[in-house]
Scaffold this motif. Structure first.
Motif, PDB file in Angstrom:
ATOM      1  N   MET A 109       0.728  -1.278   0.008  1.00 43.19           N
ATOM      2  CA  MET A 109      -0.018  -0.040   0.024  1.00 43.19           C
ATOM      3  C   MET A 109       0.708   1.262   0.076  1.00 43.19           C
ATOM      4  SD  MET A 109      -3.323  -0.954  -0.237  1.00 43.19           S
ATOM      5  CE  MET A 109      -4.051   0.566   0.408  1.00 43.19           C
ATOM      6  N   ALA A 110       2.191   1.245  -0.212  1.00 44.84           N
ATOM      7  CA  ALA A 110       2.933   2.413  -0.135  1.00 44.84           C
ATOM      8  C   ALA A 110       2.747   3.371  -1.082  1.00 44.84           C
ATOM      9  CB  ALA A 110       4.507   1.812  -0.241  1.00 44.84           C
ATOM     10  N   ALA A 111       1.955   3.134  -2.153  1.00 44.14           N
ATOM     11  CA  ALA A 111       1.858   4.072  -3.393  1.00 44.14           C
ATOM     12  C   ALA A 111       0.449   4.494  -3.276  1.00 44.14           C
ATOM     13  CB  ALA A 111       2.086   3.438  -4.820  1.00 44.14           C
ATOM     14  N   ALA A 147       1.894  11.412  -2.291  1.00 49.55           N
ATOM     15  CA  ALA A 147       3.096  11.551  -2.764  1.00 49.55           C
ATOM     16  C   ALA A 147       3.979  10.207  -2.319  1.00 49.55           C
ATOM     17  CB  ALA A 147       3.972  12.972  -2.578  1.00 49.55           C
ATOM     18  N   TYR A 148       4.680   9.751  -3.333  1.00 54.10           N
ATOM     19  CA  TYR A 148       5.632   8.606  -3.414  1.00 54.10           C
ATOM     20  C   TYR A 148       6.854   8.628  -4.266  1.00 54.10           C
ATOM     21  CZ  TYR A 148       7.723   4.208  -1.774  1.00 54.10           C
ATOM     22  OH  TYR A 148       8.318   3.009  -1.280  1.00 54.10           O
ATOM     23  N   ILE A 149       7.652   7.862  -4.390  1.00 52.39           N
ATOM     24  CA  ILE A 149       8.757   8.178  -5.188  1.00 52.39           C
ATOM     25  C   ILE A 149       8.712   7.033  -6.329  1.00 52.39           C
ATOM     26  CG2 ILE A 149      10.447   8.631  -3.397  1.00 52.39           C
ATOM     27  CD1 ILE A 149      11.486   5.793  -3.151  1.00 52.39           C
ATOM     28  N   ASN A 150       7.638   6.194  -6.634  1.00 56.41           N
ATOM     29  CA  ASN A 150       7.472   5.449  -7.781  1.00 56.41           C
ATOM     30  C   ASN A 150       7.216   6.041  -8.990  1.00 56.41           C
ATOM     31  OD1 ASN A 150       7.764   3.344  -5.927  1.00 56.41           O
ATOM     32  ND2 ASN A 150       5.881   2.565  -6.353  1.00 56.41           N
ATOM     33  N   ARG A 184      18.187   5.366  -6.283  1.00 60.44           N
ATOM     34  CA  ARG A 184      16.913   5.286  -5.499  1.00 60.44           C
ATOM     35  C   ARG A 184      16.827   6.465  -4.663  1.00 60.44           C
ATOM     36  NH1 ARG A 184      14.127   4.280  -1.037  1.00 60.44           N
ATOM     37  NH2 ARG A 184      12.381   2.960  -1.037  1.00 60.44           N
ATOM     38  N   SER A 185      17.750   6.847  -3.963  1.00 64.28           N
ATOM     39  CA  SER A 185      17.741   7.894  -3.127  1.00 64.28           C
ATOM     40  C   SER A 185      17.628   9.324  -3.701  1.00 64.28           C
ATOM     41  CB  SER A 185      19.147   8.220  -2.261  1.00 64.28           C
ATOM     42  OG  SER A 185      19.170   7.053  -1.369  1.00 64.28           O
ATOM     43  N   ALA A 186      17.834   9.488  -5.145  1.00 64.51           N
ATOM     44  CA  ALA A 186      17.667  10.524  -5.755  1.00 64.51           C
ATOM     45  C   ALA A 186      16.150  10.680  -6.787  1.00 64.51           C
ATOM     46  CB  ALA A 186      18.730  10.451  -7.314  1.00 64.51           C
ATOM     47  N   LEU A 187      15.537   9.727  -6.479  1.00 65.69           N
ATOM     48  CA  LEU A 187      14.167   9.622  -6.831  1.00 65.69           C
ATOM     49  C   LEU A 187      13.278  10.924  -6.131  1.00 65.69           C
ATOM     50  CD1 LEU A 187      13.274   5.798  -7.219  1.00 65.69           C
ATOM     51  CD2 LEU A 187      14.001   7.525  -9.114  1.00 65.69           C
ATOM     52  N   THR A 188      12.355  11.521  -6.920  1.00 65.47           N
ATOM     53  CA  THR A 188      11.559  12.648  -6.605  1.00 65.47           C
ATOM     54  C   THR A 188      10.308  11.982  -6.023  1.00 65.47           C
ATOM     55  OG1 THR A 188      12.636  14.107  -7.948  1.00 65.47           O
ATOM     56  CG2 THR A 188      10.793  15.037  -6.829  1.00 65.47           C
ATOM     57  N   TRP A 189       9.939  12.620  -4.887  1.00 69.52           N
ATOM     58  CA  TRP A 189       8.464  12.338  -4.443  1.00 69.52           C
ATOM     59  C   TRP A 189       7.515  13.187  -5.105  1.00 69.52           C
ATOM     60  CZ3 TRP A 189       6.903   9.689   0.373  1.00 69.52           C
ATOM     61  CH2 TRP A 189       7.920   8.955   0.880  1.00 69.52           C
TER      62      TRP A 189
END
Length: 311
Positions: free
Chosen positions: A17-19, A24-27, A305-310
């Motif tokens: 359920m993260a998305a 907002a999320y990073i996917n 992954r850390s650079a992905l935008t929310w």
């Protein structure tokens, strides 16, 4: 037709359920899958639609977390509204959602593995849900949980199986250390949920060991936060074209091919994404050969992954 087609694999697939629990999320690919107006009501409706589709496809495990916005609330409301009693719900503690439903928040979640946070979040979770598994969220080697005996003892005493999820380039060490923790002469953790996908395979040996010793192994982020679905490497795209499916189905098949994986999480943000994830693909020897060398060095993968935008 699609639901019947994927029912066979549904029992090894869980819905994450993260998305769906927060605006907002990073996917990658999530922004166009969700309602344009991401009010609480709109996101609740989107969650219900995906949960309905997942249930129809045979999925009987849903995974949430305290930091996934209102994910626990949405799941609890769906269970009550639909009268569903045969779905196992797992959740996680350790991160606190801090964005206050603002997609543009500077900080979306804050991590703290303390006894005080466990007590508070466990109380919050059980006020909403009856969970079958409660997990430490993103356990890493620097977590105070490894030395906090009071916290370990309290977790062992809640009457529900406890597990942990892992993130970061040192997942292997974290997994092995965590399964060495004992309380009263018994292993504390019975389950592990780790990042594993075609680009990040480093946890594989430790997860295989855990499975062989009787632990439940759950795989998360099998789409590499959407990178494999939206920006597939050449071999993934070629295999998808040959099998007549999307690259996300190939990514899912790569995770399901691991014999030690008990559950593979789909992080679908829409019914269309879920159905695309679940299209059955039988990877042959040639496919596996093409996919074998896709894995990135863990440090490189986690930096990306850390650079992905929310969003």
């Amino acid at each position: 037709m699609v639901a019947a087609l994927v029912y066979v694999v549904g029992m090894r697939i869980a819905l994450g359920m993260a998305a769906l629990g927060r605006p907002a999320y990073i996917n990658l690919g999530r922004d166009t899958a969700l309602p344009a107006d991401r009010t609480v009501e709109a996101m609740r409706a989107a969650s219900f639609e995906v949960l309905d589709a997942a249930y129809a496809a045979g999925i009987r495990w849903v995974d949430a977390a305290r930091s996934y916005g209102r994910a626990e609330e949405f799941v609890a409301a769906w269970l009550a509204d639909r009268g569903v009693t045969d779905v196992t719900v797992s959740s996680k503690w350790g991160y606190e959602y801090t964005a206050d439903w603002r997609p543009d928040a500077e900080v979306h979640e804050v991590k703290e593995h303390s006894l005080a946070r466990f007590e508070r979040q466990w109380t919050e979770t059980r006020a909403l849900l009856e969970v079958g598994l409660y997990q430490v969220h993103s356990l890493t080697g620097d977590s105070p949980l490894f030395t906090d005996r009071d916290l370990q003892a309290r977790m062992a005493d809640i009457g529900v199986p406890v597990g942990f999820s892992t993130s970061g380039p040192a997942q292997v060490d974290t997994i092995r250390r965590a399964f060495d923790i004992e309380v009263g002469g018994r292993r504390l953790f019975s389950s592990v949920q780790s990042t594993f996908n075609l680009l990040e395979t480093s946890a594989g040996p430790a997860l295989a060991e855990a499975h062989a010793e009787g632990a439940r192994v759950m795989l998360k982020e099998v789409m590499a936060n959407g990178r494999l679905a939206m920006r597939p490497p050449g071999p993934v795209a070629d295999i998808a074209l040959r099998h007549g499916v999307g690259p996300d189905a190939v990514a899912m098949a790569g995770a399901l091919a691991q014999p030690w994986a008990d559950l593979v999480l789909s992080g679908a943000a829409s019914v269309a994404q879920l159905y695309a994830n679940l299209m059955p693909v039988h990877l042959d020897t040639a496919d596996h050969e093409m996919l074998r060398d896709l894995a990135e060095p863990p440090g490189q993968y986690w930096a990306t992954r850390s650079a992905l935008t929310w969003t």
